[in-house]
Design a protein around this motif. Structure first.
Motif, PDB file in Angstrom:
ATOM      1  N   VAL A  72      10.613 -16.310  14.341  1.00  0.00           N
ATOM      2  CA  VAL A  72       9.243 -15.962  14.054  1.00  0.00           C
ATOM      3  C   VAL A  72       8.970 -14.789  14.885  1.00  0.00           C
ATOM      4  N   PRO A  73       9.089 -14.808  16.352  1.00  0.00           N
ATOM      5  CA  PRO A  73       8.601 -13.715  17.357  1.00  0.00           C
ATOM      6  C   PRO A  73       9.743 -12.482  16.982  1.00  0.00           C
ATOM      7  N   ARG A  76       8.574 -10.755  13.705  1.00  0.00           N
ATOM      8  CA  ARG A  76       7.341  -9.975  14.127  1.00  0.00           C
ATOM      9  C   ARG A  76       7.706  -8.640  14.565  1.00  0.00           C
ATOM     10  N   SER A 109       1.468  -7.930  11.756  1.00  0.00           N
ATOM     11  CA  SER A 109       0.909  -8.490  12.766  1.00  0.00           C
ATOM     12  C   SER A 109      -0.598  -8.418  12.646  1.00  0.00           C
ATOM     13  N   ASP A 115       1.354 -14.259  18.688  1.00  0.00           N
ATOM     14  CA  ASP A 115       2.666 -14.899  18.325  1.00  0.00           C
ATOM     15  C   ASP A 115       3.262 -14.961  17.014  1.00  0.00           C
ATOM     16  N   LEU A 116       2.384 -14.702  16.141  1.00  0.00           N
ATOM     17  CA  LEU A 116       2.583 -14.884  14.649  1.00  0.00           C
ATOM     18  C   LEU A 116       2.682 -13.755  13.867  1.00  0.00           C
ATOM     19  N   LEU A 315      -0.234 -24.530  13.585  1.00  0.00           N
ATOM     20  CA  LEU A 315       0.401 -23.968  14.447  1.00  0.00           C
ATOM     21  C   LEU A 315      -0.439 -23.455  15.567  1.00  0.00           C
ATOM     22  N   ARG A 318       0.964 -23.022  19.427  1.00  0.00           N
ATOM     23  CA  ARG A 318       2.289 -22.924  19.549  1.00  0.00           C
ATOM     24  C   ARG A 318       2.917 -21.919  18.604  1.00  0.00           C
ATOM     25  N   THR A 319       4.044 -21.525  19.184  1.00  0.00           N
ATOM     26  CA  THR A 319       4.899 -20.382  18.238  1.00  0.00           C
ATOM     27  C   THR A 319       5.981 -21.309  17.781  1.00  0.00           C
TER      28      THR A 319
END
Length: 361
Positions: A72-73, A76, A109, A115-116, A315, A318-319
């Protein structure tokens, strides 16, 4: 604002050049180059269709493809656009140059959720301004606003979650990809006044009617609304046969009739007239076919609230690892199976606190 009662829309079927195997810097260069390639095709479409062309819809994640093995990061950083970044600036300039409403679907973003990323459908108006930004709510493997629901509502409000843009070419609303399969979303947007659904998708096509093709017809009929659906003209750059998602872009009227449809490959042939006066007359006409006027919203609101399916705020704080999304669906399937076996409605899930982030396993 001078309103047009009729105009032409184009579901522009262009190829997607995926950035999955690339590093961050190269991916960014490829996406900017893709905008130039798409711009040339949009200019051609505008010239071909003529001055009455007022709406151009692009396919889903047209600059990047979908995340495939990326964290996910990592996705992004590689593929999510900054809402104020150069990619949207170039698209805005194109919309202004052509004098059209331009629909772009991309991962993006959000500074409020660092973080998402979210998948967004953005409509840029003929002056280059953003007239609508919709973040996809139903996504099996990517974050959505529902995953950080309380904070998202605090930040943007419910009207930004279910936006409808009042424009000179009618009331526009966006539906992303597989979300065409969810009648609740289209119904909510229709009740908010949507007359034209813009549908960016990247989907398998077939000589037979696919689930999404059936759903497009149903959503048009149920809500008495046009659907302008742009599919990919091929997917390049990853180890999936390139024409797996190619063709079938189409425009449907408020009675579910297909007005135009493209075959496979890059194409501008999916264009047709949008007659706002016709849909508005139909919506005022009494009778059995006026389905929006017969919806029992109060009944369904109560019944839906009794069922514990996908939960909000999963979520928050949290990531996620990619495995999170499959684990969440497995937990939902267990709850659904238990409810079906019991034959009774479920009690709605109550979170003990706003910050409870542990999904039930």
């Amino acid at each position: 604002m001078l309103e047009e009662s009729a105009y032409h829309a184009v579901a522009l079927q262009v190829a997607t050049h995926a950035v999955n195997p690339l590093g961050v810097a190269e991916a960014r260069e490829v996406m900017l180059a893709s905008i130039d390639r798409i711009a040339d095709q949009a200019r051609g479409a505008r010239s071909w269709v003529g001055p009455e062309c007022r709406l151009i819809v692009l396919p889903e994640y047209v600059l990047s493809g979908f995340p495939l093995g990326d964290t996910v990061p990592g996705w992004r950083e590689k593929a999510a656009l900054d809402p104020d970044g150069p990619e949207y600036e170039k698209f805005a300039a194109l919309a202004a140059e052509l004098g059209v409403h331009l629909v772009v679907n991309a991962y993006e973003s959000d500074r409020h959720f660092p973080d998402l990323y979210f998948q967004a459908s953005v409509i840029l108006g003929p002056t280059g301004d953003v007239v609508l930004r919709y973040r996809r709510l139903h996504s099996l493997y990517s974050p959505s606003p529902f995953d950080v629901w309380d904070r998202y509502l605090d930040t943007y409000g419910i009207d930004a979650v279910l936006p409808v843009a009042r424009t000179a070419i009618g009331n526009l609303a966006a539906i992303a990809s597989e979300e065409i399969l969810y009648p609740e979303l289209a119904r909510a947007l229709g009740l908010r006044g949507a007359e034209v659904f813009v549908h960016s998708t990247s989907e398998v096509t077939s000589p037979q009617l696919t689930p999404k093709a059936i759903a497009r017809r149903a959503r048009a009929i149920e809500n008495m609304a046009y659907v302008v659906s742009a599919n990919s003209g091929g997917l390049r750059g990853i180890a999936i046969p390139g024409d797996s998602t190619s063709g079938g872009s189409e425009i449907l009227d408020h009675e579910g009739r297909v007005l135009a449809q493209a075959a496979s490959g890059e194409s501008i042939v999916a264009y047709s007239e949008i007659d706002l006066a016709a849909v508005r007359r139909a919506r005022k006409r009494p009778g059995m076919l006026n389905l929006p006027s017969r919806v029992k919203t109060g009944l369904w609101a109560q019944e839906y609230a009794r069922h514990d399916i996908e939960r909000p705020n999963s979520l928050e704080g949290r990531t996620p690892e990619r495995s999170f999304f499959a684990e969440r669906q497995a937990a939902v399937l267990d709850r659904l199976a238990a409810a079906r076996e019991s034959g009774a409605a479920q009690e709605p899930h109550r979170e003990p606190s706003r910050n409870n982030t542990t999904p039930e396993k």
